[in-house]
Design a protein around this motif. Structure first.
Motif, mmCIF file in Angstrom:
data_model
loop_
_atom_site.group_PDB
_atom_site.id
_atom_site.type_symbol
_atom_site.label_atom_id
_atom_site.label_comp_id
_atom_site.label_asym_id
_atom_site.label_seq_id
_atom_site.Cartn_x
_atom_site.Cartn_y
_atom_site.Cartn_z
ATOM 1 N N ALA A 187 0.882 -1.323 -0.050
ATOM 2 C CA ALA A 187 -0.126 -0.041 -0.009
ATOM 3 C C ALA A 187 0.791 1.217 0.014
ATOM 4 O O ALA A 187 0.374 2.280 0.170
ATOM 5 N N GLY A 188 1.976 1.165 -0.233
ATOM 6 C CA GLY A 188 2.891 2.346 -0.371
ATOM 7 C C GLY A 188 3.513 2.717 0.781
ATOM 8 O O GLY A 188 3.705 1.904 1.740
ATOM 9 N N VAL A 189 3.910 3.963 1.138
ATOM 10 C CA VAL A 189 4.537 4.608 2.098
ATOM 11 C C VAL A 189 3.388 5.502 2.731
ATOM 12 O O VAL A 189 2.706 6.196 2.108
ATOM 13 N N ALA A 190 3.799 5.928 3.999
ATOM 14 C CA ALA A 190 3.179 6.700 4.655
ATOM 15 C C ALA A 190 3.077 8.187 3.953
ATOM 16 O O ALA A 190 3.898 8.714 3.435
ATOM 17 N N ARG A 191 1.949 8.828 3.878
ATOM 18 C CA ARG A 191 1.583 9.921 3.312
ATOM 19 C C ARG A 191 2.384 11.136 4.021
ATOM 20 O O ARG A 191 2.598 11.245 5.298
ATOM 21 N N THR A 192 2.715 12.238 3.423
ATOM 22 C CA THR A 192 3.420 13.504 4.028
ATOM 23 C C THR A 192 2.835 13.929 5.630
ATOM 24 O O THR A 192 3.874 14.495 6.369
ATOM 25 N N ASP A 193 1.547 13.976 5.635
ATOM 26 C CA ASP A 193 1.005 14.625 6.887
ATOM 27 C C ASP A 193 0.511 13.645 7.737
ATOM 28 O O ASP A 193 -0.418 13.949 8.553
ATOM 29 N N VAL A 194 0.939 12.461 7.683
ATOM 30 C CA VAL A 194 0.458 11.321 8.593
ATOM 31 C C VAL A 194 1.482 10.415 9.267
ATOM 32 O O VAL A 194 2.257 10.227 8.628
ATOM 33 N N GLU A 195 1.297 10.121 10.616
ATOM 34 C CA GLU A 195 2.159 9.234 11.219
ATOM 35 C C GLU A 195 1.243 7.696 11.217
ATOM 36 O O GLU A 195 0.243 7.821 11.365
#
Length: 511
Positions: free
Chosen positions: A333-341
């Protein structure tokens, strides 16, 4: 922080650009839409006897009026309750009552069944048909001043979950949540310009509507198919007509598009981006879609409780085939988005190291304010300040998240955890398998046993022995299905998700 500023800015900067189109025809420019929305806002306030903060339910099929209504509600400081237009009238009535909606705007074809149910409610909301003269008169009102002092944490969109395992819950999405989601689209998904468009083949009441916001923010065209929905042939014709096309698709829609007979001769040069999410996209299907469409796919993993945004995989990541773990990444599912932990945690909410499987949790300004009128569910979902997704997965050493399954879909057989998606990925490698869904069936000795529901491609025959051999070549023996059920179709909800609850119910009914 009022979201209506997205439209009003676009009306000033890109006033002559198309804002709303149907099929191949432009209906409104941004200047025209920007002029109409304040009048509609005034009409809504007067017609419903509304006050700031009131909820207005929208039971509409996809159409240009959807966007005018959404922005008119925000302009007036009201909250939108977009409702899936394919729900049963009784389900819609429950949502409107739970939301405390004061006004319901419904398509004429949906209003007839809903009207008597709304009349039974203690505080019955006013019902207005979207195609009626009463609705048209809403635009005759004096323009309402923008509610420009709206609080960032005020409710903007009451997003009701699909409710496949019980009554749906209303995720409270604030103006702040949706501003953050909009900006995150530019940071992690795609760039948008006024020369581009988004074509709404999926319901605006769901993900496609959320993806419309960044396109309004950049003055891009919102296109509604003449059919109001998804038809592969119509979709390909619209791609050939409109430049810079983007879509939000469920994985099943991507599958249908790339297998449509018309795809062989279609001109897809205008296709810019297909963002897919809302269900599993299997590696074999993804590889085929990339082969047919090229590097135009982006993935998002999110929930209504964290709209559009938990992890993602952009277009470049999809084609980084030189990486040694390329196929594993395609299945992630990819990598964590910029504004989310994002974390993976154990049963006590302790973070787990890379490689270990647990529940996926996240926190950040994208996460909902809570569930509407449901403090118990809110406390459970947001305990410790983290949104508990109910999804199971693991990170690798490089921060790529692989989803295993929903926690409720995991199969426990003989004390071992079995993740249906792993088996589904293997079965889909068979060239004659079109779709598959794996669930657990109660077993007296083992707790559960694995059952695979399989849809074959048209005109071909499948046999259990060939599928069993495929599984034994790729996964441990204890994971392979104990039975293969060959079916014509899998049950799905209105957003294209397979309803495993119905498959499990079928097996239980059989004893």
């Amino acid at each position: 922080m009022n979201l209506a500023n997205l439209l009003h800015r676009a009306a000033k900067v890109w006033g002559e650009r198309p804002a709303l189109s149907v099929g191949r025809a432009v209906r409104l420019t941004y200047a025209e839409m920007g002029s109409r929305v304040p009048r509609l806002a005034g009409g809504l306030m007067a017609a419903g006897g509304l006050q700031r903060g009131d909820r207005v339910a929208l039971l509409l099929k996809n159409g240009p009026e959807y966007w005018e209504l959404m922005f008119a509600l925000w302009h007036a400081g009201l909250a939108a309750v977009p409702v899936n237009a394919k729900l049963h009238a009784r389900e819609v009535a429950w949502i409107t009552e739970n939301a405390g909606a004061k006004l319901v705007i419904a398509s004429a074809s949906l209003a007839a069944d809903l009207a008597p149910l709304l009349a039974e409610q203690k505080d019955a909301p006013r019902l207005v048909e979207a195609e009626s003269a009463d609705f048209a008169r809403l635009y005759d009102a004096a323009p309402l001043p923008l509610a420009d002092d709206i609080d960032a944490d005020a409710l903007a969109w009451l997003f009701y979950t699909s409710g496949t395992t019980g009554r749906p819950k209303g995720a409270m999405l604030t103006h702040r949540n949706l501003w953050v989601a909009t900006m995150n689209y530019f940071a992690d998904v795609d760039r948008v310009g006024p020369q581009d468009c988004i074509i709404h083949c999926a319901p605006i009441s769901h993900g496609s509507g959320l993806y419309g916001l960044p396109h309004v923010a950049r003055g891009a065209n919102q296109v509604i198919p003449d059919s109001g929905g998804f038809d592969p042939a119509e979709t390909l014709e619209l791609i050939a007509h409109w430049p810079g096309c983007s879509f939000f698709f469920a994985p099943t829609m991507v599958h249908r598009l790339v297998h449509a007979p018309q795809i062989a001769t279609a001109d897809t040069s205008n296709l810019k981006t297909i963002v897919y999410g809302g269900g599993p996209m299997y590696v074999a299907d993804l590889q085929h879609a990339l082969h047919v469409l090229g590097p135009k796919l982006a993935q998002i993993y999110g929930q209504g409780e964290a709209p559009m945004t938990i992890t993602g995989m952009d277009k470049q990541m999809h084609v980084d085939d030189g990486h040694p773990r390329y196929l594993a990444r395609l299945g992630s599912a990819g990598v964590a988005r910029t504004d989310v932990e994002v974390r993976v945690v154990d049963a006590d909410d302790n973070p787990l190291p890379a490689g270990e499987i647990g529940e996926i949790v996240c926190r950040g300004p994208i996460v909902m304010a809570g569930y509407w009128r449901n403090p118990e569910a809110t406390a459970q979902a947001l305990r410790g300040g983290w949104l508990h997704t109910g999804d199971v997965g693991s990170f690798d050493e490089d921060g790529w998240l692989t989803l295993k399954d929903r926690s409720k879909d995991m199969i426990i057989s003989g004390g071992s955890n079995i993740y249906p998606r792993e088996i589904e990925e293997v079965l889909l490698q068979h060239p004659d398998v079109a779709e598959v869904s794996v669930v657990g069936r109660p077993h007296a000795d083992w707790g559960e046993e694995v059952i695979a529901f399989v849809v074959g491609r048209a005109g071909v025959g499948l046999n259990a022995a060939a599928l069993d051999a495929l599984c034994l070549d790729h996964i441990a023996r204890f994971k392979r299905p104990k039975q293969y059920r060959f079916v014509d179709a899998l049950p799905k909800n209105n957003y294209g998700k397979v309803l495993k609850t119905e498959l499990r119910a079928l097996l239980q009914a059989e004893g």
